[in-house]
Each structure stands twice: as C-alpha cells, then as structure tokens.
Design a protein around this motif. Structure first.
Motif, PDB file in Angstrom:
ATOM      1  N   LEU A 208      -2.038 -12.925  -7.946  1.00 53.19           N
ATOM      2  CA  LEU A 208      -1.943 -14.061  -9.108  1.00 53.19           C
ATOM      3  C   LEU A 208      -2.568 -13.232 -10.318  1.00 53.19           C
ATOM      4  CD1 LEU A 208      -2.693 -17.307  -7.445  1.00 53.19           C
ATOM      5  CD2 LEU A 208      -0.421 -16.588  -7.881  1.00 53.19           C
ATOM      6  N   ALA A 209      -3.148 -12.195 -10.072  1.00 51.96           N
ATOM      7  CA  ALA A 209      -4.091 -11.529 -11.468  1.00 51.96           C
ATOM      8  C   ALA A 209      -4.064  -9.927 -10.938  1.00 51.96           C
ATOM      9  CB  ALA A 209      -5.136 -12.203 -11.444  1.00 51.96           C
ATOM     10  N   ASP A 210      -4.137  -9.052 -12.154  1.00 48.40           N
ATOM     11  CA  ASP A 210      -4.229  -7.937 -11.537  1.00 48.40           C
ATOM     12  C   ASP A 210      -5.869  -7.562 -12.033  1.00 48.40           C
ATOM     13  OD1 ASP A 210      -1.438  -7.012 -11.525  1.00 48.40           O
ATOM     14  OD2 ASP A 210      -1.221  -7.540 -13.352  1.00 48.40           O
ATOM     15  N   LEU A 211      -6.460  -8.164 -12.922  1.00 46.23           N
ATOM     16  CA  LEU A 211      -7.701  -8.155 -13.527  1.00 46.23           C
ATOM     17  C   LEU A 211      -8.403  -9.515 -13.273  1.00 46.23           C
ATOM     18  CD1 LEU A 211     -10.204  -6.351 -14.557  1.00 46.23           C
ATOM     19  CD2 LEU A 211      -9.193  -6.905 -16.776  1.00 46.23           C
ATOM     20  N   LYS A 267      -7.013  -6.128  -2.481  1.00 47.62           N
ATOM     21  CA  LYS A 267      -5.691  -6.075  -2.592  1.00 47.62           C
ATOM     22  C   LYS A 267      -5.228  -5.028  -3.606  1.00 47.62           C
ATOM     23  CE  LYS A 267      -4.908  -8.625   1.150  1.00 47.62           C
ATOM     24  NZ  LYS A 267      -6.345  -8.611   1.776  1.00 47.62           N
ATOM     25  N   GLY A 268      -4.350  -5.736  -4.576  1.00 48.49           N
ATOM     26  CA  GLY A 268      -4.130  -4.845  -5.764  1.00 48.49           C
ATOM     27  C   GLY A 268      -4.925  -5.511  -7.165  1.00 48.49           C
ATOM     28  N   ALA A 269      -5.932  -5.993  -7.128  1.00 48.53           N
ATOM     29  CA  ALA A 269      -6.759  -6.639  -8.259  1.00 48.53           C
ATOM     30  C   ALA A 269      -8.136  -6.059  -8.284  1.00 48.53           C
ATOM     31  CB  ALA A 269      -6.829  -8.209  -7.998  1.00 48.53           C
ATOM     32  N   LEU A 270      -8.542  -5.798  -9.561  1.00 53.41           N
ATOM     33  CA  LEU A 270      -9.967  -5.206  -9.772  1.00 53.41           C
ATOM     34  C   LEU A 270     -10.785  -6.459 -10.215  1.00 53.41           C
ATOM     35  CD1 LEU A 270     -11.920  -2.959 -10.328  1.00 53.41           C
ATOM     36  CD2 LEU A 270     -10.973  -2.873 -12.567  1.00 53.41           C
ATOM     37  N   ILE A 271     -11.762  -6.624  -9.787  1.00 46.07           N
ATOM     38  CA  ILE A 271     -12.949  -7.759  -9.948  1.00 46.07           C
ATOM     39  C   ILE A 271     -14.111  -7.107 -10.768  1.00 46.07           C
ATOM     40  CG2 ILE A 271     -14.328  -9.539  -9.205  1.00 46.07           C
ATOM     41  CD1 ILE A 271     -12.321  -9.526  -6.583  1.00 46.07           C
ATOM     42  N   VAL A 272     -14.422  -7.907 -11.901  1.00 48.09           N
ATOM     43  CA  VAL A 272     -15.674  -7.148 -12.577  1.00 48.09           C
ATOM     44  C   VAL A 272     -16.422  -8.235 -12.997  1.00 48.09           C
ATOM     45  CG1 VAL A 272     -16.286  -5.822 -14.402  1.00 48.09           C
ATOM     46  CG2 VAL A 272     -14.348  -5.311 -13.491  1.00 48.09           C
ATOM     47  N   ASN A 273     -17.774  -8.240 -12.684  1.00 50.08           N
ATOM     48  CA  ASN A 273     -18.675  -9.237 -13.042  1.00 50.08           C
ATOM     49  C   ASN A 273     -19.275  -8.792 -14.419  1.00 50.08           C
ATOM     50  OD1 ASN A 273     -20.338  -9.219 -10.022  1.00 50.08           O
ATOM     51  ND2 ASN A 273     -18.465 -10.387 -10.564  1.00 50.08           N
ATOM     52  N   GLU A 297      -3.961   1.120 -14.214  1.00 51.18           N
ATOM     53  CA  GLU A 297      -2.720   1.620 -13.959  1.00 51.18           C
ATOM     54  C   GLU A 297      -2.589   2.798 -12.891  1.00 51.18           C
ATOM     55  OE1 GLU A 297      -2.564   4.131 -17.527  1.00 51.18           O
ATOM     56  OE2 GLU A 297      -1.706   2.540 -19.034  1.00 51.18           O
ATOM     57  N   VAL A 298      -3.657   3.210 -12.436  1.00 49.73           N
ATOM     58  CA  VAL A 298      -3.791   4.028 -11.178  1.00 49.73           C
ATOM     59  C   VAL A 298      -3.818   2.976  -9.977  1.00 49.73           C
ATOM     60  CG1 VAL A 298      -5.183   5.450  -9.543  1.00 49.73           C
ATOM     61  CG2 VAL A 298      -5.093   5.929 -12.211  1.00 49.73           C
ATOM     62  N   LYS A 300      -2.353   0.147 -10.047  1.00 46.93           N
ATOM     63  CA  LYS A 300      -0.968  -0.632  -9.553  1.00 46.93           C
ATOM     64  C   LYS A 300       0.148   0.430  -9.551  1.00 46.93           C
ATOM     65  CE  LYS A 300      -1.031  -4.381  -9.997  1.00 46.93           C
ATOM     66  NZ  LYS A 300      -1.451  -5.492  -8.871  1.00 46.93           N
ATOM     67  N   GLY A 301      -0.144   1.753  -9.802  1.00 50.49           N
ATOM     68  CA  GLY A 301       0.732   2.869  -9.208  1.00 50.49           C
ATOM     69  C   GLY A 301       1.509   2.991 -10.534  1.00 50.49           C
ATOM     70  N   THR A 302       1.287   2.807 -11.826  1.00 56.38           N
ATOM     71  CA  THR A 302       1.874   3.106 -13.104  1.00 56.38           C
ATOM     72  C   THR A 302       1.253   4.301 -13.763  1.00 56.38           C
ATOM     73  OG1 THR A 302       0.677   1.295 -14.326  1.00 56.38           O
ATOM     74  CG2 THR A 302       2.707   0.758 -13.085  1.00 56.38           C
ATOM     75  N   GLY A 303       0.236   4.746 -13.527  1.00 51.25           N
ATOM     76  CA  GLY A 303      -0.517   5.738 -14.191  1.00 51.25           C
ATOM     77  C   GLY A 303      -0.688   6.903 -13.338  1.00 51.25           C
ATOM     78  N   GLY A 304      -1.093   8.053 -13.868  1.00 50.43           N
ATOM     79  CA  GLY A 304      -1.525   9.464 -13.312  1.00 50.43           C
ATOM     80  C   GLY A 304      -3.027   9.309 -12.854  1.00 50.43           C
ATOM     81  N   GLU A 305      -3.313  10.310 -11.955  1.00 48.94           N
ATOM     82  CA  GLU A 305      -4.751  10.508 -11.441  1.00 48.94           C
ATOM     83  C   GLU A 305      -5.464  11.087 -12.688  1.00 48.94           C
ATOM     84  OE1 GLU A 305      -6.063   9.120  -9.094  1.00 48.94           O
ATOM     85  OE2 GLU A 305      -4.496   8.474  -8.103  1.00 48.94           O
ATOM     86  N   CYS A 306      -6.864  10.923 -12.734  1.00 56.86           N
ATOM     87  CA  CYS A 306      -7.651  11.645 -13.818  1.00 56.86           C
ATOM     88  C   CYS A 306      -7.609  12.864 -13.820  1.00 56.86           C
ATOM     89  CB  CYS A 306      -9.189  11.162 -13.555  1.00 56.86           C
ATOM     90  SG  CYS A 306      -9.249   9.141 -13.459  1.00 56.86           S
ATOM     91  N   ALA A 307      -7.437  13.859 -12.768  1.00 54.95           N
ATOM     92  CA  ALA A 307      -7.332  15.301 -12.983  1.00 54.95           C
ATOM     93  C   ALA A 307      -5.966  15.589 -13.120  1.00 54.95           C
ATOM     94  CB  ALA A 307      -7.578  15.691 -11.589  1.00 54.95           C
ATOM     95  N   ARG A 308      -4.792  14.726 -13.579  1.00 54.55           N
ATOM     96  CA  ARG A 308      -3.483  15.135 -13.907  1.00 54.55           C
ATOM     97  C   ARG A 308      -3.551  15.436 -15.664  1.00 54.55           C
ATOM     98  NH1 ARG A 308       0.351  12.025  -9.687  1.00 54.55           N
ATOM     99  NH2 ARG A 308      -0.710  13.163  -7.830  1.00 54.55           N
TER     100      ARG A 308
END
Length: 308
Positions: A208-211, A267-273, A297-298, A300-308
């Motif tokens: 239901l949410a990504d963040l 799962k596919g969500a990031l939780i931040v306090n 983005e990383v 969810k598979g829509t961004g590249g890795e940091c080293a790229r």
C-alpha cells in the motif's frame, strides 16, 4: 481520460469471461482469480467500448467479456496507444505490453460473424502496481514515472484521544508532496508497540506504500516504543538512515543523541522513524529526502546501484 465499463474474469482458459463488476489486480500477476493471470507479459487484456459498439452495429450479439477481454474501457482507442504506455486507475498502474494478437483457433464469434475484433483491437498489459478496479472507475494515461507512494503515521496518546492537534504530520505531508511523492495514507495512532506494528505490517504486506514515515515515540518515555515496533516488523534494518539523521541533528542540538529512531525495509517498503516535533521533522526530512529517493529507486528496481 477513460472510464471502466466492465471488469471481466474467467476461472478457466477457453471459457467466456464474465463481468464481475470489481476485481483485485495483483502486481506482476494480473487479476486475482482470472485464468490468464501469471508471470508473463499478457496479464490483463483491454478492449475499447467504442470498438465493441461498432461491432455490435454490424449485427453481433455479444456481452462484455465475450472476446476474452478483462477490461472494457470507454474513451480510449486502446490500439492507438503505444506499447509502454502506462495507465492508472485508482492505485492500479498497468503498462501496455502488446497490441493485438494472432488468433490460432477461431472463436464462436468468428464462426458467426466471419471476424473477431480482439486480435486487431485488443491490447495487453502487465500490472505494475496493484489494487482494485471497479466499474465506473476513471482510467488515465500516466505521464512520466510512477510517483512513489508515502504513508504518514503519527504516534501520540493525546493526539489519538483528540486532546492534541497533530502538527508534525502536516509538515511531513507538505515536504513529501513538494518532492513529488503521493501521500496515500495518514493515521494518528496511540503510542505503544502493537498498534504501530500492526499498521506497519498492513501497509507493507499489502503493498500500500513505498515509504512509511512515522513521527513521535522515539524518545525515553516509557510509552515511546516506535523504534521497538519498527524493528519488530522490519526484515532488513537500515541503520545508516537513523545514524545520518542523528548526526545531522547533532549539528543543531546535543539532545539529538537521545533519539532512538530506527529504519528498515519490509517487503518492498522503507520505514523511517522521524522525531516528534514539527521543527525537528522538517530539519531531518529535508536532509533525508534527496538520498531516500535514490534508495527507494534501488529498492523498487527502478534505479541503478550506487557504484554504477
């Protein structure tokens, strides 16, 4: 803008689909309970209502679903949309993957009419983001990328009891929307562990949410249990986020060392306090948002890795 006139499914292949009025669309699968769902590129089929009506005007007697279509849409010439077009209906996002198809076995409609419109007029899509689509829902073409969805959870006993106004939640919403996020859910919960843990599971497990951003409950009070609830549900901790937030806040006040905020992935969500005060929320979120965008983005598979 289009409108959904029928939502059709069939439990078995080779049988006519029936208009069920409403159905649940599952990411990278298709319609729940539909025989044509699966991990392939033709998870959902769409047909323009205008083309169906033109076919009926030539003498065909057909109900919605007769061509094997899942969605009958008014207002779009589906076959005129290029492959890759993204359509949005409520929370559901579809991506067109194929226009028309080869017909190997002529159906009953072809036998009766000498033609069938699905092979040339039908289009196919995969489900990028899930949810429910019902008859009457609006369908729009999604321009640009898919906005990240955010949920805001405010933890406060007095706020949940109606004795105190939530001042931090609106600040979070303002900053998220300015950064291009879609705020899909807000809630005011009492302090404590179980109400928050339950809501975090619901949001993450239901896609239901990504963040998910929480505010409040990160201090030393016996009822400040937001970090405990967060660490209970996360599958992969992300300690660097909370560490960076404390480092940034320490440049402003030494009391930042008392924050027990946590962060992690479920799962596919990031939780931040986040902290509880509006001022601290603004300071921390303005600092975090640029880097969180890359992390999401990383994730969810829509961004590249940091080293790229």
């Amino acid at each position: 803008m289009g409108r959904v006139l029928a939502v059709c499914v069939s439990p078995q292949k080779g049988t006519q689909k029936q208009n069920v009025g409403s159905a649940r669309f599952l990411p990278n699968w298709g319609i729940e309970g539909d025989a044509h769902a699966g991990t392939w590129h033709r998870q959902v089929s769409l047909l323009s209502h205008e083309q169906v009506e033109a076919f009926r005007a030539r003498g065909a007697v057909v109900d919605h679903g007769a061509f094997g279509e899942n969605l009958v849409v008014e207002g779009f010439d589906c076959k005129a949309l290029p492959v890759g077009t993204r359509l949005r209906c409520g929370s559901v996002v579809l991506e067109l993957t194929q226009i028309g198809k080869e017909c190997h076995a002529h159906c009953a409609i072809y036998q009766a009419m000498g033609e069938c419109i699905m092979p040339r007029e039908g289009v196919f899509a995969r489900v990028l983001r899930g949810g429910t689509i019902s008859v009457g829902d609006e369908l729009t073409i999604l321009e640009g990328g898919i906005p990240m969805r955010a949920a805001i959870l405010t933890l406060s006993d007095s706020g949940a009891a109606g004795r105190r106004e939530d001042q931090s939640g609106p600040v979070i919403r303002e900053l998220l929307e300015a950064a291009g996020y879609e705020v899909v859910h807000t809630a005011l919960l009492p302090d404590g562990r179980e109400p928050l843990a339950s809501e975090l599971r619901r949001l993450c497990d239901g896609d239901l949410a990504d963040l998910v951003l929480t505010t409040g409950g990160t201090g030393f009070s016996p009822r400040d249990l937001t970090p405990e609830a967060t660490l209970e549900v996360v599958e992969r901790p992300a300690p660097g986020i909370a560490e960076a937030m404390r480092w940034h806040s320490l440049q402003i006040t030494p009391r930042a060392m008392l924050s027990r905020a946590a962060a992690g992935i479920r799962k596919g969500a990031l939780i931040v306090n986040l902290p509880g005060s509006p001022k601290a929320v603004r300071e921390c979120l303005e600092f975090l948002l640029p880097t969180l965008a890359h992390g999401l983005e990383v994730l969810k598979g829509t961004g590249g890795e940091c080293a790229r």
